[in-house]
Design an enzyme around this catalytic site. Sequence first.
Site, PDB file in Angstrom:
ATOM      1  N   GLY A   7      49.337  50.650  56.828  1.00  0.00           N
ATOM      2  CA  GLY A   7      48.410  49.971  57.711  1.00  0.00           C
ATOM      3  C   GLY A   7      49.069  48.803  58.407  1.00  0.00           C
TER       4      GLY A   7
ATOM      5  N   GLY B 179      52.287  48.469  59.248  1.00  0.00           N
ATOM      6  CA  GLY B 179      53.224  48.862  60.294  1.00  0.00           C
ATOM      7  C   GLY B 179      54.209  49.894  59.771  1.00  0.00           C
TER       8      GLY B 179
ATOM      9  CE  LYS C  97      56.152  44.542  56.569  1.00  0.00           C
ATOM     10  NZ  LYS C  97      56.073  43.752  55.327  1.00  0.00           N
TER      11      LYS C  97
ATOM     12  CG  ASP D 136      50.012  43.186  48.946  1.00  0.00           C
ATOM     13  OD1 ASP D 136      49.261  43.596  48.037  1.00  0.00           O
ATOM     14  OD2 ASP D 136      50.403  43.923  49.901  1.00  0.00           O
TER      15      ASP D 136
END
Length: 741
Positions: free
Chosen positions: A432, A434, A450, A546
Amino acid sequence: MHSATPAIAMSLFLSQMLLLPLLLLAVAPAVPDSGCQTRCGDVEIPYPFGIGTNCSREGQAYICNITESGLQKPFAGNVEVLNILLEMGQVRMLNPVSSACYSPNYNNVNYNRWRLNLEGTPYRFSNLLNKFTAIGCDTLAYIIDDHWSSISYQSGCVSMCRDEESIVSDSCSGMGCCQTSIPKNLRYYRVWFDGNFNNADTWRFSNCSYAALLEADWFQFNTSYITTSQLMQINGDGRVPVVLDWAIGHETCEVASHNLSSYACISNNSACIDSSNGPGYLCNCSTGYQGNPYVSNGCQDIDECNQQSNPCSDGICQNLPGNYSCHCPEGTHGDAYNGTCTPNQKLSLAVKAVIGTSISLIFLLVFGMCICMIYQRRKLIQSRKRYFSEHGGMQLREEMRLQSLAFRIFSKEELERATNRFDKNRILGQGGYGTVYKGDMGDDQFVAIKQPKVINERQKKEFGKEMLILSQVNHRNIVKLLGCCLEVEVPMLVYEFVPNGNLFELIHSRNIDNLPLAVRLNIARDSADALAYLHYSASPPIIHGDVKSANILLHENFTAKVSDFGASRLNPKDEEQFATLVQGTCGYLDPEYLQTCKLTEKSDVYSFGVVLLELLTRRKAIYFGENERETSLASNFILAKKEDRLQELLDNQVTSEGDAELIGRIGELAVQCLSVRGEERPTMKDVADQLNNMGKLHPVPWTPPNAEDIESFLPVPSDAQTSTGNTSYIQEVALLIEYAR
Ligand SMILES: *[C@@H]1O[C@H](CO)[C@@H](O)[C@H](O)[C@H]1NC(C)=O
Ligand SMILES: *[C@@H]1O[C@H](CO)[C@@H](O)[C@H](O)[C@H]1NC(C)=O
Ligand SMILES: *[C@@H]1O[C@H](CO)[C@@H](O)[C@H](O)[C@H]1NC(C)=O
Ligand SMILES: *[C@@H]1O[C@H](CO)[C@@H](O)[C@H](O)[C@H]1NC(C)=O
Ligand SMILES: *[C@@H]1O[C@H](CO)[C@@H](O)[C@H](O)[C@H]1NC(C)=O
Ligand SMILES: *[C@@H]1O[C@H](CO)[C@@H](O)[C@H](O)[C@H]1NC(C)=O
Ligand SMILES: *[C@@H]1O[C@H](CO)[C@@H](O)[C@H](O)[C@H]1NC(C)=O
Ligand SMILES: *[C@@H]1O[C@H](CO)[C@@H](O)[C@H](O)[C@H]1NC(C)=O
Ligand SMILES: *[C@@H]1O[C@H](CO)[C@@H](O)[C@H](O)[C@H]1NC(C)=O
């Protein structure tokens, strides 16, 4: 004086033709009187010739007399003038034929021999146009110049024939007729017959011999001249044309032209020519002019254009003084002089217009395209510059210069080159957030690039600053941020490339039966160290935000490297955006965060607790448990611990390796981490210390049993190095709410 008396009466006498009056002439005027007669009968008499004394130059005066036949004829002395060729400097006159006729009755020969004397006159016999001609079948005739008492010139020819039939008309070459040329500047001649050739044997068909100097072109030998007396009837009394050349004076042009009072070529556009036959000169009009060069303005321009044959053929002729020019008529082109005027192409104007228009159109088009390309390029460069500064590139660059960091700002081209223009085959992972590409920087240097999907306005301004903070993070267990690219709409991040995939794959996807507890513990310890570093050693402190197994990458020797740290810093924090952009991943989310929407270090601790459970159980954070229900690993573990049935959840290998005490300690640590209230959770530093203490007991180097597995999962696109999973946001939010309860 000569008269047309019968030959017999004149026999044995030598008659003389004289241009007598010429010898008596006075000096003539250079210009003729205007009242002078210019014609005599049919004959044109131009100056310097003339009728009467005051009408001609010296020696060229004629008498216009009426002959017996009643016609007017010009005479020079007693010699009739046929015509005057002014341009050629020639005059044609009639001179009598001499004869020698055999009389069988008396057995003698009657001679009628003429002489013509031009001495003292401007005339001389033309050596080119006259031939001395003798006719007869037993004839030897001479032409003799002995005017000055001794013979200065003598020539002759013999003509013989056997009978009438052997004579050929037209041919004057010795049989019945013979000819001989004369020298230049001959002014006197007389004819003489050799008495031994007297026609005594041929008189039956040819009783006379004839001879005369005559105009060669005029004469045509005819057999009847042999057999009859026809020749003696020409011009009534046997007179034939002879051509006389004439000249002015005795000087050459060069000499004469110096004395203008006597110079004859007085006309404009006239030229002087030295006589080719004796002394003196002639005048002629220049090329392009015609007329009488001996009178003033006598040479007139020739109107070439009005001649019978137009010199320009179908071109338009224009007369010029002494010349002419030719033009092709309007609408045609070509060589007008040669008559090759061809019509211009009718379409030419239209075609020209069309061609012109097309060329200009093409030019405009090309020009336009160039402008367009330049404009586009400029726009591109400008947009890059704009993006660069929008993303805080300027400050970043400035900071980098001051701090001399090992951080790079990559250009868009560099990254395009490294990823082969973001080739699909280079994709390491997709989510989601990238896409992550493997980038080849050359020299076996690999990076992970990224490419995020979106960035929001507020983040943009902070981006450079955030980069600066994240670039300073330097820990062996943290994936190094090497640089970024700011020239694009959504900035791209360049990370150290970690080759062995991530922890999630290792424990959930790969078929590794034997994953020793020590290896798991090492990974946990590495990760904890990294997070502790972020929380306490980084400045400012960084909350990972995260933490999950998929974000723990595995380096060589299965050293763990935490990735995607600081996602929190790059992602929205305020509540209003919470619903659209969820921070963290289901199953790992700190329940307190769900309530307060405030991310703390303890949120990371909670998530790390879930990772510890994953390591112990080899179950996913949310897994399908009994009844095929989705089950939260965290809540289920806590429940199982309370009910003292942990063995059900633990991975078989973990239990089989024994050391229940160690397992218990890890389990206890995990449960502490998973405390609902953040305050009750240990700090990351505590966690790391505890794990370090445990790890020291078991220093185990380990390689997976089947090494080729590494190869097998490397190119497979996965969630590695992305922040959110495949689950859609709506699902995620729904789950979050459920587990928050
Ligand atoms: C010729 O001209 C001269 C001098 O001009 C003049 O004396 C003479 O009378 C003229 N003769 C004739 C026949 O006109
Ligand atoms: C010209 O005509 C006259 C009269 O007819 C004559 O006396 C004279 O001899 C002629 N002259 C010449 C040259 O024939
Ligand atoms: C004079 O000019 C004409 C025309 O150009 C030419 O035919 C003629 O031979 C010229 N005369 C002489 C004597 O050269
Ligand atoms: C020569 O012959 C012609 C005809 O053949 C004749 O008329 C003429 O009288 C002759 N001449 C002489 C001198 O006999
Ligand atoms: C020769 O003269 C005769 C008589 O005048 C004429 O009929 C004939 O055609 C002439 N021949 C030539 C070749 O001139
Ligand atoms: C020029 O010509 C005139 C007339 O013919 C003559 O009287 C004069 O002597 C000449 N002059 C020269 C220098 O020859
Ligand atoms: C022709 O001659 C006259 C005089 O006779 C002179 O005035 C004129 O200029 C001359 N023209 C040319 C073109 O030489
Ligand atoms: C006449 O004109 C042509 C070209 O138009 C040139 O070649 C030639 O020399 C001219 N002739 C004279 C006599 O001027
Ligand atoms: C006319 O054409 C001939 C041959 O076709 C060439 O030799 C000559 O130079 C041409 N004349 C002009 C005035 O172009």
